[in-house]
Design a protein around this motif. Sequence first.
Motif, PDB file in Angstrom:
ATOM      1  N   ILE A  80       0.831  -1.208   0.000  1.00  0.00           N
ATOM      2  CA  ILE A  80       0.000   0.000   0.000  1.00  0.00           C
ATOM      3  C   ILE A  80       0.867   1.261   0.000  1.00  0.00           C
ATOM      4  O   ILE A  80       0.574   2.227  -0.706  1.00  0.00           O
ATOM      5  CB  ILE A  80      -0.959  -0.021   1.202  1.00  0.00           C
ATOM      6  CG1 ILE A  80      -1.995  -1.128   1.021  1.00  0.00           C
ATOM      7  CG2 ILE A  80      -1.653   1.305   1.387  1.00  0.00           C
ATOM      8  CD1 ILE A  80      -2.835  -1.397   2.238  1.00  0.00           C
ATOM      9  N   SER A  81       1.947   1.259   0.779  1.00  0.00           N
ATOM     10  CA  SER A  81       2.802   2.446   0.820  1.00  0.00           C
ATOM     11  C   SER A  81       3.525   2.668  -0.500  1.00  0.00           C
ATOM     12  O   SER A  81       3.757   3.811  -0.899  1.00  0.00           O
ATOM     13  CB  SER A  81       3.793   2.345   1.970  1.00  0.00           C
ATOM     14  OG  SER A  81       4.645   1.236   1.783  1.00  0.00           O
ATOM     15  N   SER A  82       3.859   1.605  -1.232  1.00  0.00           N
ATOM     16  CA  SER A  82       4.506   1.782  -2.542  1.00  0.00           C
ATOM     17  C   SER A  82       3.535   2.381  -3.556  1.00  0.00           C
ATOM     18  O   SER A  82       3.909   3.211  -4.376  1.00  0.00           O
ATOM     19  CB  SER A  82       5.068   0.453  -3.050  1.00  0.00           C
ATOM     20  OG  SER A  82       4.012  -0.467  -3.266  1.00  0.00           O
ATOM     21  N   ILE A  83       2.270   2.007  -3.479  1.00  0.00           N
ATOM     22  CA  ILE A  83       1.267   2.598  -4.374  1.00  0.00           C
ATOM     23  C   ILE A  83       1.087   4.083  -4.051  1.00  0.00           C
ATOM     24  O   ILE A  83       1.025   4.927  -4.959  1.00  0.00           O
ATOM     25  CB  ILE A  83      -0.079   1.845  -4.254  1.00  0.00           C
ATOM     26  CG1 ILE A  83       0.052   0.445  -4.843  1.00  0.00           C
ATOM     27  CG2 ILE A  83      -1.196   2.604  -4.954  1.00  0.00           C
ATOM     28  CD1 ILE A  83      -1.161  -0.423  -4.622  1.00  0.00           C
ATOM     29  N   ALA A  84       1.020   4.417  -2.768  1.00  0.00           N
ATOM     30  CA  ALA A  84       0.863   5.814  -2.371  1.00  0.00           C
ATOM     31  C   ALA A  84       2.072   6.646  -2.794  1.00  0.00           C
ATOM     32  O   ALA A  84       1.922   7.785  -3.270  1.00  0.00           O
ATOM     33  CB  ALA A  84       0.662   5.905  -0.868  1.00  0.00           C
ATOM     34  N   ALA A  85       3.271   6.097  -2.676  1.00  0.00           N
ATOM     35  CA  ALA A  85       4.477   6.818  -3.080  1.00  0.00           C
ATOM     36  C   ALA A  85       4.485   7.048  -4.588  1.00  0.00           C
ATOM     37  O   ALA A  85       4.888   8.117  -5.067  1.00  0.00           O
ATOM     38  CB  ALA A  85       5.718   6.040  -2.645  1.00  0.00           C
ATOM     39  N   ALA A  86       4.039   6.069  -5.352  1.00  0.00           N
ATOM     40  CA  ALA A  86       3.993   6.222  -6.810  1.00  0.00           C
ATOM     41  C   ALA A  86       3.005   7.312  -7.219  1.00  0.00           C
ATOM     42  O   ALA A  86       3.294   8.125  -8.113  1.00  0.00           O
ATOM     43  CB  ALA A  86       3.614   4.891  -7.462  1.00  0.00           C
ATOM     44  N   ILE A  87       1.865   7.363  -6.550  1.00  0.00           N
ATOM     45  CA  ILE A  87       0.865   8.401  -6.865  1.00  0.00           C
ATOM     46  C   ILE A  87       1.404   9.781  -6.514  1.00  0.00           C
ATOM     47  O   ILE A  87       1.264  10.733  -7.294  1.00  0.00           O
ATOM     48  CB  ILE A  87      -0.459   8.103  -6.133  1.00  0.00           C
ATOM     49  CG1 ILE A  87      -1.107   6.857  -6.739  1.00  0.00           C
ATOM     50  CG2 ILE A  87      -1.412   9.286  -6.222  1.00  0.00           C
ATOM     51  CD1 ILE A  87      -2.313   6.361  -5.981  1.00  0.00           C
ATOM     52  N   LEU A  88       2.050   9.924  -5.370  1.00  0.00           N
ATOM     53  CA  LEU A  88       2.636  11.208  -4.990  1.00  0.00           C
ATOM     54  C   LEU A  88       3.735  11.627  -5.953  1.00  0.00           C
ATOM     55  O   LEU A  88       3.861  12.803  -6.295  1.00  0.00           O
ATOM     56  CB  LEU A  88       3.191  11.141  -3.564  1.00  0.00           C
ATOM     57  CG  LEU A  88       2.165  11.165  -2.444  1.00  0.00           C
ATOM     58  CD1 LEU A  88       2.844  10.932  -1.106  1.00  0.00           C
ATOM     59  CD2 LEU A  88       1.424  12.484  -2.440  1.00  0.00           C
ATOM     60  N   LEU A  89       4.515  10.701  -6.417  1.00  0.00           N
ATOM     61  CA  LEU A  89       5.593  10.997  -7.351  1.00  0.00           C
ATOM     62  C   LEU A  89       5.032  11.507  -8.673  1.00  0.00           C
ATOM     63  O   LEU A  89       5.541  12.468  -9.243  1.00  0.00           O
ATOM     64  CB  LEU A  89       6.452   9.745  -7.571  1.00  0.00           C
ATOM     65  CG  LEU A  89       7.686   9.919  -8.447  1.00  0.00           C
ATOM     66  CD1 LEU A  89       8.646  10.902  -7.787  1.00  0.00           C
ATOM     67  CD2 LEU A  89       8.365   8.592  -8.664  1.00  0.00           C
ATOM     68  N   VAL A  90       3.955  10.910  -9.144  1.00  0.00           N
ATOM     69  CA  VAL A  90       3.341  11.345 -10.399  1.00  0.00           C
ATOM     70  C   VAL A  90       2.813  12.763 -10.275  1.00  0.00           C
ATOM     71  O   VAL A  90       2.985  13.590 -11.183  1.00  0.00           O
ATOM     72  CB  VAL A  90       2.214  10.365 -10.817  1.00  0.00           C
ATOM     73  CG1 VAL A  90       1.360  10.947 -11.921  1.00  0.00           C
ATOM     74  CG2 VAL A  90       2.808   9.041 -11.255  1.00  0.00           C
ATOM     75  N   PHE A  91       2.180  13.086  -9.158  1.00  0.00           N
ATOM     76  CA  PHE A  91       1.620  14.426  -9.002  1.00  0.00           C
ATOM     77  C   PHE A  91       2.693  15.481  -8.736  1.00  0.00           C
ATOM     78  O   PHE A  91       2.480  16.663  -9.007  1.00  0.00           O
ATOM     79  CB  PHE A  91       0.568  14.454  -7.890  1.00  0.00           C
ATOM     80  CG  PHE A  91      -0.742  13.890  -8.324  1.00  0.00           C
ATOM     81  CD1 PHE A  91      -1.502  14.525  -9.287  1.00  0.00           C
ATOM     82  CD2 PHE A  91      -1.223  12.705  -7.789  1.00  0.00           C
ATOM     83  CE1 PHE A  91      -2.715  14.018  -9.701  1.00  0.00           C
ATOM     84  CE2 PHE A  91      -2.436  12.180  -8.192  1.00  0.00           C
ATOM     85  CZ  PHE A  91      -3.176  12.840  -9.158  1.00  0.00           C
ATOM     86  N   ASN A  92       3.826  15.091  -8.206  1.00  0.00           N
ATOM     87  CA  ASN A  92       4.881  16.062  -7.937  1.00  0.00           C
ATOM     88  C   ASN A  92       5.775  16.311  -9.136  1.00  0.00           C
ATOM     89  O   ASN A  92       6.542  17.271  -9.142  1.00  0.00           O
ATOM     90  CB  ASN A  92       5.724  15.616  -6.741  1.00  0.00           C
ATOM     91  CG  ASN A  92       4.997  15.843  -5.440  1.00  0.00           C
ATOM     92  OD1 ASN A  92       4.155  16.715  -5.337  1.00  0.00           O
ATOM     93  ND2 ASN A  92       5.329  15.044  -4.437  1.00  0.00           N
ATOM     94  N   LEU A  93       5.727  15.477 -10.121  1.00  0.00           N
ATOM     95  CA  LEU A  93       6.524  15.690 -11.329  1.00  0.00           C
ATOM     96  C   LEU A  93       5.932  16.842 -12.127  1.00  0.00           C
ATOM     97  O   LEU A  93       4.781  17.235 -11.950  1.00  0.00           O
ATOM     98  CB  LEU A  93       6.554  14.418 -12.178  1.00  0.00           C
ATOM     99  CG  LEU A  93       7.337  13.249 -11.573  1.00  0.00           C
ATOM    100  CD1 LEU A  93       7.233  12.036 -12.462  1.00  0.00           C
ATOM    101  CD2 LEU A  93       8.798  13.620 -11.387  1.00  0.00           C
ATOM    102  N   SER A  94       6.701  17.341 -13.031  1.00  0.00           N
ATOM    103  CA  SER A  94       6.225  18.486 -13.816  1.00  0.00           C
ATOM    104  C   SER A  94       5.322  18.048 -14.964  1.00  0.00           C
ATOM    105  O   SER A  94       5.008  18.856 -15.834  1.00  0.00           O
ATOM    106  CB  SER A  94       7.424  19.266 -14.355  1.00  0.00           C
ATOM    107  OG  SER A  94       8.182  18.423 -15.213  1.00  0.00           O
ATOM    108  N   VAL A  95       4.881  16.828 -14.998  1.00  0.00           N
ATOM    109  CA  VAL A  95       4.000  16.354 -16.063  1.00  0.00           C
ATOM    110  C   VAL A  95       2.675  17.108 -16.023  1.00  0.00           C
ATOM    111  O   VAL A  95       2.147  17.528 -17.053  1.00  0.00           O
ATOM    112  CB  VAL A  95       3.753  14.832 -15.908  1.00  0.00           C
ATOM    113  CG1 VAL A  95       2.723  14.347 -16.924  1.00  0.00           C
ATOM    114  CG2 VAL A  95       5.053  14.083 -16.041  1.00  0.00           C
ATOM    115  N   PHE A  96       2.138  17.315 -14.837  1.00  0.00           N
ATOM    116  CA  PHE A  96       0.856  17.979 -14.704  1.00  0.00           C
ATOM    117  C   PHE A  96       0.994  19.463 -14.352  1.00  0.00           C
ATOM    118  O   PHE A  96       0.013  20.117 -14.084  1.00  0.00           O
ATOM    119  CB  PHE A  96       0.014  17.305 -13.619  1.00  0.00           C
ATOM    120  CG  PHE A  96      -0.344  15.893 -13.947  1.00  0.00           C
ATOM    121  CD1 PHE A  96      -1.214  15.603 -14.981  1.00  0.00           C
ATOM    122  CD2 PHE A  96       0.203  14.837 -13.241  1.00  0.00           C
ATOM    123  CE1 PHE A  96      -1.541  14.312 -15.284  1.00  0.00           C
ATOM    124  CE2 PHE A  96      -0.115  13.546 -13.537  1.00  0.00           C
ATOM    125  CZ  PHE A  96      -0.995  13.269 -14.571  1.00  0.00           C
TER     126      PHE A  96
END
Length: 162
Positions: A80-96
């Motif tokens: 569960i923590s790896s999924i949460a970390a992946a989601i946070l990483l996606v939102f913190n990248l400059s992609v969005f």
Amino acid sequence: MKQNKLHNIKNTGFKTPNAYFKGLENQILNQVKLSEIDNSGFKMPKDYLDTVENRVISSLSLKEETKVISLFSKRNIIYISSIAAAILLVFNLSVFEKDVWDLEAETVENYIIDEAISTYEIAALLDDEDLIEDNFINHSFSDEIIENYVLDNIDIEELILE
């Protein structure tokens, strides 16, 4: 007070059922005979009371422990923590990332006017470095910008009347 004549009362207030005393003797004798009988129809095995405690304790100790599966196992927490970390990483990248601060001055002005924000509230947002005198003195405005500001914001008729 008048004294009641208690010695003349003929009714005591107590009543017995009809034919109560006719069968009373037989009922008492029947109860005595029942209590004298030792055989009640039930038999208990020999030494039953001596061994019952040991049998109960042995049956309780023979029960197997049930297997408990924890919902929060180490594997599930890591998953569960790896999924949460992946989601946070996606939102913190400059992609969005989008330039949110691309606001027009008119939009900000309208917001300040509509929300009735006072100058004290605006001043509370500014630091001492923002209010240095050099920032206001050395800033040059072109004639065109000043002319547009005067035409848009100042009513000439009010200036003439004053």
